[in-house]
Design an enzyme around this catalytic site. Structure first.
Site, short mmCIF file in Angstrom:
data_model
loop_
_atom_site.label_atom_id
_atom_site.label_comp_id
_atom_site.label_asym_id
_atom_site.label_seq_id
_atom_site.Cartn_x
_atom_site.Cartn_y
_atom_site.Cartn_z
N ASP A 152 40.06 64.96 38.98
CA ASP A 152 39.89 63.30 38.54
C ASP A 152 38.93 64.00 37.15
OD1 ASP A 152 37.14 65.51 38.51
OD2 ASP A 152 35.68 63.68 39.05
N HIS A 203 42.41 73.49 39.53
CA HIS A 203 41.03 74.25 39.03
C HIS A 203 40.38 72.81 39.45
CE1 HIS A 203 39.98 78.37 37.82
NE2 HIS A 203 41.53 78.45 39.06
N ASP A 204 40.84 71.64 38.23
CA ASP A 204 40.00 70.38 38.50
C ASP A 204 40.11 69.42 39.59
OD1 ASP A 204 38.80 67.90 37.20
OD2 ASP A 204 41.41 67.06 37.09
N ARG A 224 46.77 76.03 35.67
CA ARG A 224 45.98 76.34 36.71
C ARG A 224 44.63 75.19 36.19
NH1 ARG A 224 42.30 80.88 34.66
NH2 ARG A 224 41.23 81.46 36.68
N ASN A 261 36.45 79.42 34.94
CA ASN A 261 37.46 78.47 34.19
C ASN A 261 36.72 79.05 32.76
OD1 ASN A 261 38.26 76.29 36.08
ND2 ASN A 261 35.96 74.92 35.70
N HIS A 305 51.05 81.63 41.18
CA HIS A 305 51.21 83.04 40.81
C HIS A 305 51.91 83.93 39.98
CE1 HIS A 305 46.95 83.63 42.60
NE2 HIS A 305 47.06 82.79 41.88
N SER A 315 59.12 88.77 34.79
CA SER A 315 59.69 87.21 35.10
C SER A 315 58.18 86.08 34.53
CB SER A 315 60.36 86.74 36.08
OG SER A 315 59.53 86.95 37.46
#
Length: 281
Positions: free
Chosen positions: A75, A67-68, A63, A94, A192, A246
């Site tokens: 970057d 998100h980056d 994740r 975050n 997810h 799982s």
């Protein structure tokens, strides 16, 4: 209609989709072949050791890469810190990210053998691939050559990252703005299949969907009962598996759950609200 298996194994497009938003940098497989040939085995060894002990770190590390990339391109700006707590890392979406120390560990190991060569952004991309493989997910070749960003702005992360309560229109627009397709939206949602969520991210779907103390009608009724057993009316902090049974294995069951109206987040359920996204389930 694409089969779930076909769609699942197209998760390798995660690598190429994120290359699209890499700020126009020229990327290629084997970018460090001459300057740091042992980089990928080194990162993989660290990741395998970590995940063998703490498999629950795989989801937040995967994740973290997403998100980056979604804010300023891939970057590494999500890794930067601000004394005033105004960097991307400090934005609400975050705050639940974990595993920054693993990125630091991999970067430190790379610096020992190849000082001043490897970017943090590339470390983050490699770790995302390796944690996926470590929990039985697909392997893909990671194109490297990213440059590290110098800016990291809290407000950008707050406004550009898509919330778990996003509807299908918001999701499609958000992905399109970043050069990603509807297919990318569905495929990347498959991440997810691993991880957990606090009740706070979907609590309203159980108890106050429209502000009238009602339940989201798009949720399977049997699933609602199970969720209510884990998340009581005032409980915002308990933890629920995103892919029950799982959640530590990167498999294709997420897509089956969504098709059965058992997607945990509204953004998961939203994939059934559009003819394009639904066609992939």
């Amino acid at each position: 209609m694409a089969s779930i298996s076909t769609l699942f194994f197209q998760l390798i497009t995660l690598a190429f989709a994120f290359n699209i938003v890499a700020n126009g940098q020229s990327l290629k497989v084997g970018y460090y072949q001459e300057t740091c040939p042992d980089l990928e085995p080194l990162v993989k060894e660290i990741v395998d050791q970590v995940i063998s002990i703490s498999p629950t770190l795989a989801p937040p590390l995967l994740r973290m890469h997403f998100h980056d990339c979604f804010v300023r391109g891939c970057d590494g700006s999500v890794l930067l810190e601000s004394p005033a707590k105004k960097s991307e890392k400090d934005a609400d979406p975050n705050l639940s990210l974990r595993g920054f120390e693993i990125i630091d560990q991999a970067k430190a190991a790379a610096e020992k053998v190849c000082p001043g060569v490897v970017s943090c952004a590339d470390i983050l991309a490699l770790v995302a691939r390796d944690v996926t493989v470590a929990v039985k997910g697909p392997f893909w070749e990671v194109e490297t050559g990213r440059r590290d960003g110098r800016a990291s702005i809290k407000s950008e992360a707050l406004h550009k990252l898509l919330a778990p309560f996003s509807n299908i229109s918001t999701l499609k627009k958000g992905f399109k703005k970043r050069g990603l397709s509807v297919k990318d939206l569905v495929v990347l949602s498959g991440g997810h299949t691993i991880g957990i969520s606090h009740c706070s991210s979907f609590h309203y779907r159980l108890y106050n969907f429209t502000g009238r103390l009602d339940t989201d009608p798009s949720l399977d009724s049997k699933y609602v009962k199970k969720l209510k057993m884990k998340c009581k009316p005032r409980d915002q902090n308990s933890i629920v598996e995103m892919d029950p049974g799982s959640f530590e294995t990167f498999d294709e069951s997420y897509f089956r759950l969504v098709a059965k109206r058992r997607g945990l987040f509204k953004s998961d359920a939203a994939l059934l609200d559009d003819i394009e996204t639904k066609a992939y389930l």
